[in-house]
Design an enzyme around this catalytic site. Structure first.
Site, PDB file in Angstrom:
ATOM      1  N   ASN A   1       3.407  10.484  -9.211  1.00 37.74           N
ATOM      2  CA  ASN A   1       3.122   9.704  -8.004  1.00 37.74           C
ATOM      3  C   ASN A   1       3.314   8.202  -8.224  1.00 37.74           C
ATOM      4  OD1 ASN A   1       1.777  11.739  -5.948  1.00 37.74           O
ATOM      5  ND2 ASN A   1       0.920  12.227  -7.953  1.00 37.74           N
TER       6      ASN A   1
ATOM      7  N   HIS B   1      -1.265  10.755  -2.669  1.00 37.91           N
ATOM      8  CA  HIS B   1      -1.084  11.462  -3.946  1.00 37.91           C
ATOM      9  C   HIS B   1      -0.433  12.831  -3.690  1.00 37.91           C
ATOM     10  CE1 HIS B   1      -2.225  10.732  -8.139  1.00 37.91           C
ATOM     11  NE2 HIS B   1      -2.244  12.044  -8.291  1.00 37.91           N
TER      12      HIS B   1
ATOM     13  N   SER C   1       6.153   6.094  -6.310  1.00 38.47           N
ATOM     14  CA  SER C   1       5.722   5.072  -5.339  1.00 38.47           C
ATOM     15  C   SER C   1       6.275   3.699  -5.699  1.00 38.47           C
ATOM     16  CB  SER C   1       4.191   5.031  -5.257  1.00 38.47           C
ATOM     17  OG  SER C   1       3.620   4.619  -6.481  1.00 38.47           O
ATOM     18  N   ARG C   2       6.349   3.395  -6.991  1.00 38.62           N
ATOM     19  CA  ARG C   2       6.898   2.091  -7.387  1.00 38.62           C
ATOM     20  C   ARG C   2       8.407   2.030  -7.146  1.00 38.62           C
ATOM     21  NH1 ARG C   2       2.738   2.917 -11.158  1.00 38.62           N
ATOM     22  NH2 ARG C   2       4.092   3.852 -12.751  1.00 38.62           N
TER      23      ARG C   2
ATOM     24  N   HIS D   1     -11.662   7.732  -5.756  1.00 42.39           N
ATOM     25  CA  HIS D   1     -10.887   8.152  -4.582  1.00 42.39           C
ATOM     26  C   HIS D   1     -10.516   9.622  -4.696  1.00 42.39           C
ATOM     27  CE1 HIS D   1      -7.882   8.439  -1.469  1.00 42.39           C
ATOM     28  NE2 HIS D   1      -6.934   8.708  -2.370  1.00 42.39           N
TER      29      HIS D   1
ATOM     30  N   TYR E   1      -4.238  -3.682 -11.826  1.00 42.36           N
ATOM     31  CA  TYR E   1      -3.474  -2.844 -10.895  1.00 42.36           C
ATOM     32  C   TYR E   1      -4.337  -1.709 -10.362  1.00 42.36           C
ATOM     33  CZ  TYR E   1       0.312   0.569  -9.741  1.00 42.36           C
ATOM     34  OH  TYR E   1       1.141   1.494  -9.158  1.00 42.36           O
TER      35      TYR E   1
END
Length: 349
Positions: free
Chosen positions: A280, A274, A284-285, A231, A312
């Site tokens: 990141n 990102h 994000s968590r 990605h 994950y």
């Protein structure tokens, strides 16, 4: 369904008044549910299934059947309409994966049963239990990112102020910063604050404080690549616009999605954009768990051991490169379910 409800209640030895008190609804509604004079909502069906220990799939199928019959009645075109509807449902299920696929919806329903149990046991919540679980969360979230502190070492650094021999300053700061970031999101919940750009940047600021002072709370200005992933995140000049769209998406969908799906989506979307040079994943968590805690759920603690980390990353890679979020949504939902089950076990229920 009315017979199902009445039989289950009587088998439990409960009166309608007692069921009403336990669910926090009017006693007259329970009587109407059992007589067929009133149809419960989906949420009420889930709560009844939990309280009366009725198989969730059985009662939901009965509920949907009665709802369909109630809506179409004896209309002369009813059967033809049902056949057309069946074809449409089959077509939709074969098209792109929806946020509420049958497998995901099943877990979400199970989660809501667990949450209903938890809501009735809030008096058993303990500061010490919460503190221990938050430390586990800090340990696992940092472990995902390569921090080599053990759980015990993380606790000593955070709560005893000790320095661990052989561990870098960065690893020490990872622990301290993450614990402060948890305290920050809990404070946001107390203030009933909304999730916006300022708050996400503040969370990131805490995560990287003392580590990358020039980058804390700021979107990246350079292109990055994610190690081990195909990605390619957005070009730096697009980051601010993509984050603006991210917050617009949140405002548009925050009242339409199941909280667990909403939280997982926010988690994945930040990681896909990102927006930061570093931090990141942890940011994000934390945003994901801020949403879960806001809605009365508990922290979903994605584990950092090798097998869990690979699962994950693979689910995330599929979401980012194949536009298929099913695996990622399922992973987060399964994580939340396991953590709810564990929490209820800890408090003895």
């Amino acid at each position: 369904m009315k017979t199902l409800l009445k039989n289950a209640r009587e088998q439990k030895g409960l009166k309608t008044r007692e069921v009403a008190q336990l669910l926090g609804i009017d006693q007259a509604l329970i009587s109407k549910f059992e007589s067929g004079g009133r149809k419960p909502t989906r949420d009420q069906v889930i709560k009844l299934a939990s309280l009366l220990e009725i198989d969730l799939e059985t009662i939901l199928v009965a509920w949907l059947k009665e709802k369909i019959i109630y809506e179409i009645g004896q209309d002369e075109f009813a059967l033809k309409a049902l056949l057309v509807a069946e074809e449409e449902i089959r077509y939709q299920s074969k098209s792109s994966i929806k946020k509420t696929s049958p497998s995901l919806q099943k877990i979400l329903d199970e989660i809501d049963i667990l949450k209903t149990k938890l809501d009735g046991l809030r008096q058993f919540d303990s500061y010490h239990i919460a503190q221990a679980l938050e430390m586990e969360y800090t340990f696992e979230s940092n472990r995902i990112e390569g921090n080599t502190m053990t759980l015990r070492e993380s606790d000593l650094v955070s709560n005893e102020g000790l320095t661990i021999s052989g561990k870098s300053m960065r690893e020490h700061l990872d622990v301290i910063n993450h614990q402060e970031a948890i305290a920050y999101i809990k404070n946001l919940i107390k203030k009933n604050a909304s999730i916006n750009e300022r708050e996400v940047l503040s969370i990131h600021n805490l995560i990287l404080r003392g580590i990358h002072p020039e980058d804390v709370g700021r979107y990246r200005k350079v292109q990055v690549m994610i190690e081990g992933s195909s990605h390619m995140p957005a070009q730096p000049f697009l980051v601010a616009k993509e984050m603006e769209d991210f917050f617009i998406w949140y405002e548009t969908n925050k009242n339409n999605l199941h909280p667990v799906v909403l939280a997982a989506e926010m988690h994945e979307r930040i990681l896909t954009i990102h927006p930061f040079i570093d931090g990141n994943g942890r940011t994000s968590r934390l945003v994901m768990n801020l949403i879960l805690l806001q809605h009365g759920y508990i922290i979903a603690n994605v584990k950092g051991d090798y097998e869990s980390r690979i699962q994950y990353y693979q689910a995330l890679e599929t979401a980012q490169t194949k536009n298929n979020k099913e695996d990622f949504l399922l992973l987060i939902a399964q994580t939340e379910k396991k953590d709810l089950e564990r929490y209820l076990n800890i408090i003895g229920q």
